[in-house]
Motif scaffolding. Structure first.
Motif, PDB file in Angstrom:
ATOM      1  N   PHE A   1       0.826  -1.204   0.000  1.00  0.00           N
ATOM      2  CA  PHE A   1       0.000   0.000   0.000  1.00  0.00           C
ATOM      3  C   PHE A   1       0.865   1.261   0.000  1.00  0.00           C
ATOM      4  CE2 PHE A   1      -4.702  -0.040   1.385  1.00  0.00           C
ATOM      5  CZ  PHE A   1      -5.048   0.768   0.324  1.00  0.00           C
ATOM      6  N   GLY A   2       2.134   1.101   0.407  1.00  0.00           N
ATOM      7  CA  GLY A   2       3.035   2.235   0.403  1.00  0.00           C
ATOM      8  C   GLY A   2       2.863   3.163   1.586  1.00  0.00           C
ATOM      9  N   PHE A   3       2.811   2.634   2.810  1.00  0.00           N
ATOM     10  CA  PHE A   3       2.693   3.490   3.987  1.00  0.00           C
ATOM     11  C   PHE A   3       3.201   2.718   5.194  1.00  0.00           C
ATOM     12  CE2 PHE A   3      -0.829   0.777   4.648  1.00  0.00           C
ATOM     13  CZ  PHE A   3      -1.298   0.941   5.944  1.00  0.00           C
ATOM     14  N   VAL A   4       3.211   3.363   6.355  1.00  0.00           N
ATOM     15  CA  VAL A   4       3.653   2.746   7.612  1.00  0.00           C
ATOM     16  C   VAL A   4       2.460   2.627   8.545  1.00  0.00           C
ATOM     17  CG1 VAL A   4       5.151   2.960   9.623  1.00  0.00           C
ATOM     18  CG2 VAL A   4       5.987   3.671   7.372  1.00  0.00           C
ATOM     19  N   ALA A   5       2.187   1.409   9.015  1.00  0.00           N
ATOM     20  CA  ALA A   5       1.187   1.207  10.069  1.00  0.00           C
ATOM     21  C   ALA A   5       1.946   1.212  11.402  1.00  0.00           C
ATOM     22  CB  ALA A   5       0.433  -0.112   9.864  1.00  0.00           C
TER      23      ALA A   5
ATOM     24  N   SER B   1       3.492   1.907  -5.392  1.00  0.00           N
ATOM     25  CA  SER B   1       3.146   0.709  -4.632  1.00  0.00           C
ATOM     26  C   SER B   1       2.407  -0.272  -5.533  1.00  0.00           C
ATOM     27  CB  SER B   1       2.270   1.074  -3.435  1.00  0.00           C
ATOM     28  OG  SER B   1       0.974   1.465  -3.876  1.00  0.00           O
ATOM     29  N   LEU B   2       2.199  -1.470  -5.012  1.00  0.00           N
ATOM     30  CA  LEU B   2       1.463  -2.470  -5.789  1.00  0.00           C
ATOM     31  C   LEU B   2       0.042  -1.992  -6.073  1.00  0.00           C
ATOM     32  CD1 LEU B   2       1.991  -5.601  -6.686  1.00  0.00           C
ATOM     33  CD2 LEU B   2       0.135  -5.969  -5.069  1.00  0.00           C
ATOM     34  N   ILE B   3      -0.585  -1.351  -5.098  1.00  0.00           N
ATOM     35  CA  ILE B   3      -1.929  -0.818  -5.304  1.00  0.00           C
ATOM     36  C   ILE B   3      -1.908   0.268  -6.380  1.00  0.00           C
ATOM     37  CG2 ILE B   3      -3.765   0.538  -4.228  1.00  0.00           C
ATOM     38  CD1 ILE B   3      -3.928  -2.307  -3.383  1.00  0.00           C
ATOM     39  N   ASN B   4      -0.882   1.126  -6.356  1.00  0.00           N
ATOM     40  CA  ASN B   4      -0.766   2.162  -7.383  1.00  0.00           C
ATOM     41  C   ASN B   4      -0.758   1.542  -8.783  1.00  0.00           C
ATOM     42  OD1 ASN B   4       1.599   4.130  -5.448  1.00  0.00           O
ATOM     43  ND2 ASN B   4      -0.616   4.183  -5.421  1.00  0.00           N
TER      44      ASN B   4
END
Length: 636
Positions: free
Chosen positions: A48-52, A371-374
């Motif tokens: 997703f390209g972010f930090v949880a 990201s993969l979603i992108n």
């Protein structure tokens, strides 16, 4: 709350579990430009390209240091360190030697004027750590914890953007977060080398906000394992991250009329080598590289399954004389989803006119990979239109129509060029003063934006009005190839043009006495200057101010701080109906603690937002009011 006090760092919290951190730019519901690591292991979620941030598997008492690097850092850290890096460094088992247990309990106000009026919310948590140095070679640590919190209050009424769009009602959720971590250290005789074996799990559930609306995550967790070898300056690391979970759309309804499901299962494997060599008496050479392999199984991006990343870096630091230091570095990365290799240079000149004063001039270039979603998002949801916007006689009549959300395999990396001048000085060995000015140019930023619209020649299913109306819906479309405005049919990711940003930061941090420390800082971020419509951007708070005091004297300790955050504008959730501003706010925090039994027991009471101001740090986020938290910590 620690990050709020750092100059240049913007933080937004949108739910009990969901918050985002970005340096020197606006945050969003998925802040994609900050890299986070724990002891060299990436916490960045590539799919997703972010930090949880809540998937950090250790509790705060296990952390020795948190480094915040503001500005581009791809020259050493690689992709996704575009606006900054947060580097968590944990304590070794020898440093933790012993046992500890921490119990947290608290309550928060949920009776709001601009949102739901709910009963008082509660939270609780427990963390425990056991560490032992078995002998001069072996040491180990085992820790675990659990945190639970009720949901905050959701905003109600009209979104403050003049469209009349109401905040949607859905069942808001709190969060539950289990975590477990273990580590074994082996120190070879005579310090010849060191081996570290570590593994753990961090889990979460609750609301995550995205560009296609909020999702309720259920049983999301990251399991990890890592092996680290170090011999003098040589470091060899291997880690794997295994992420799995399910989420259900709360506003995103599929074409079957049911909430959109999102199931994901991803695996990352990373091997990294780094070394430092001293050349002569004036040069320090750092070099290394990494290889990463990712596998993906995502229900809303079924076409994407694997990705390989390779990168190498080289940096030389030259100590020209006692007054001048020069740093030159570069990194080359090749990503499987980007056609060409990416070059990330770095140049820094440090002038020291005196021992306690330094001026830094630097240029950095950094990037973020799509990201993969992108690249591979592929789903369809139901959108809605109140026909009263076209004909007042039809006010309240809701028309449902399909909207596709798709990825873009042709995306290139987004990049940033950053120019900075900074000053750091130490005054009488008691206070550190800092100042910096930066100017950045973002290129090819990736935005989720409208790429298609319904036309009179191709209306949506069962369009109830004359088809020609689709050509004149505001804003009117002036050309035959126009895809924006009107009734949207497709949203996708695009590399948009160039965005210029600039700002400055001032800070002072020092000791008033042996027992009292104080800090103050101010950050200014100018309004971004894009060469495309400003409406595509989130606008950060232009002014931020922080100040605080902390003390520790004998059995007593405590702190008080105040944070001011300017108003901001958000446009990154769904379509323009949900765009809107947030008001400026001032947050006052405080804590007081007492130590007992020869410092083996510490009781603390903390207050967050003591003035009970209604704070909404994102236009689509929850409303935060006063929180009062008690904590008992035992060491034995």
């Amino acid at each position: 709350e620690l990050f709020r006090s750092v100059p240049g760092v913007n933080l937004s919290q949108t739910s009990a579990r969901d918050f985002n951190i970005t340096m020197r730019s606006a945050t969003s519901t998925l802040a994609t430009s900050t890299l986070a690591l724990l002891d060299g292991r990436s916490l960045y979620l590539d799919f997703f390209g972010f930090v949880a941030w809540d998937l950090l598997p250790v509790n705060p008492n296990e952390l020795k240091q948190i480094e915040v690097i503001r500005g581009p850092a791809s020259a050493v850290w690689g992709a996704n360190a575009m606006n900054g890096v947060v580097n968590f460094i944990s304590k070794t088992p020898r440093e933790l030697d012993g046992n500890s247990a921490t119990f947290t309990f608290g309550a928060f106000d949920r009776d709001t004027e601009r949102g739901q009026k709910l009963d008082t919310g509660t939270l609780y948590g427990v963390n425990a750590t056991h560490a032992r140095a078995v002998n001069d070679r072996w040491a180990y640590k085992v820790s675990g914890g659990f945190y639970s919190q009720d949901a905050f209050s959701r905003p109600t009424g009209a979104i403050p953007n003049g469209t009349g769009t109401q905040y949607p009602g859905y069942s808001n959720q709190g969060t539950q977060q289990p975590k477990f971590d273990t580590r074994i250290d082996y120190d070879a005789p005579d310090g010849a080398y060191k081996l570290v074996f570590a593994g753990g799990y961090g889990g979460t559930d609750g609301i995550i906000h995205t560009g296609i609306g909020p999702f309720d995550m259920d049983g999301v967790g990251v399991s990890y394992g890592t092996v680290r070898y170090s011999r003098n300056a040589l470091k060899v690391n291997f880690f794997t991250n295994i992420l799995s979970g399910d989420a259900l759309g709360l506003l995103s309804i599929g074409l079957n009329g049911k909430p959109l499901p999102f199931a994901f299962d991803t695996k990352s494997y990373d091997f990294e080598v780094g070394n430092v060599s001293v050349i002569g008496t004036r040069n320090v050479l750092s070099y290394g590289g990494n290889v990463r392999y990712n596998s993906f199984d995502l229900s809303i991006a079924p076409s994407g399954d694997t990705r390989t990343e390779v990168g190498v870096y080289l940096q030389n630091e030259t100590f020209v004389n006692e007054y001048l230091r020069l740093s030159l570095g570069a990194r080359i990365d090749k990503f499987g989803n980007i056609e060409d290799p990416v070059f990330s240079p770095r140049v820094a000149v440090i002038l020291k006119p005196a021992n306690d004063h330094a001026v830094r001039l630097s240029y950095n270039k950094a990037f973020r990979s799509p990201s993969l979603i992108n690249n591979f998002l592929d789903t369809a949801i139901v959108n809605q239109l109140n026909l009263g916007a076209i004909n007042p006689a039809l006010n309240g009549v809701i028309y449902n129509f399909p909207l596709r959300a798709v990825g873009n395999e042709a995306l290139t990396e987004e990049s940033i060029d950053s120019y900075e001048i900074g000053y750091t000085g130490v005054i009488r060995n008691r206070a550190t003063v800092s100042a910096s000015y930066y100017y950045t140019v973002n290129r090819d930023q990736i935005f989720f934006t409208q790429t298609g619209r319904y036309r009179a020649s191709a209306p949506p299913p069962r369009w109830p009005l004359p088809a020609f109306i689709l050509e004149v819906l505001p804003p009117a479309c002036a050309t035959a190839v126009c895809t924006t405005g009107g009734l949207p049919s497709v949203f996708s990711y695009l590399n948009l043009g160039e965005v210029k940003n600039k700002g400055f930061e001032l800070g002072i941090d020092g000791a008033i006495s042996e027992s009292v420390n104080a800090f103050a800082n101010y950050s200014y971020q100018a309004e971004p200057e894009p060469d495309f419509p400003l409406s595509e951007l989130n606008l950060p708070p232009q002014n931020r101010f922080n100040a605080g005091l902390s003390f520790s004297q004998g059995r007593f300790l405590g702190n008080v701080s105040v944070t001011y955050v300017d108003d901001a504008v958000w446009q990154d959730v769904l379509d323009s109906r949900f765009t809107g501003p947030t008001e400026s706010y001032t947050q006052v925090n405080g804590a007081f603690g007492v130590k007992f039994s020869r410092d083996k027991i510490t009781a603390t009471i903390k207050g967050i937002n003591l003035t009970n101001q209604e704070i909404q740090s994102h236009v689509f986020g929850d409303i935060l009011k006063r929180q009062v938290i008690g904590e008992l910590r035992f060491t034995f």
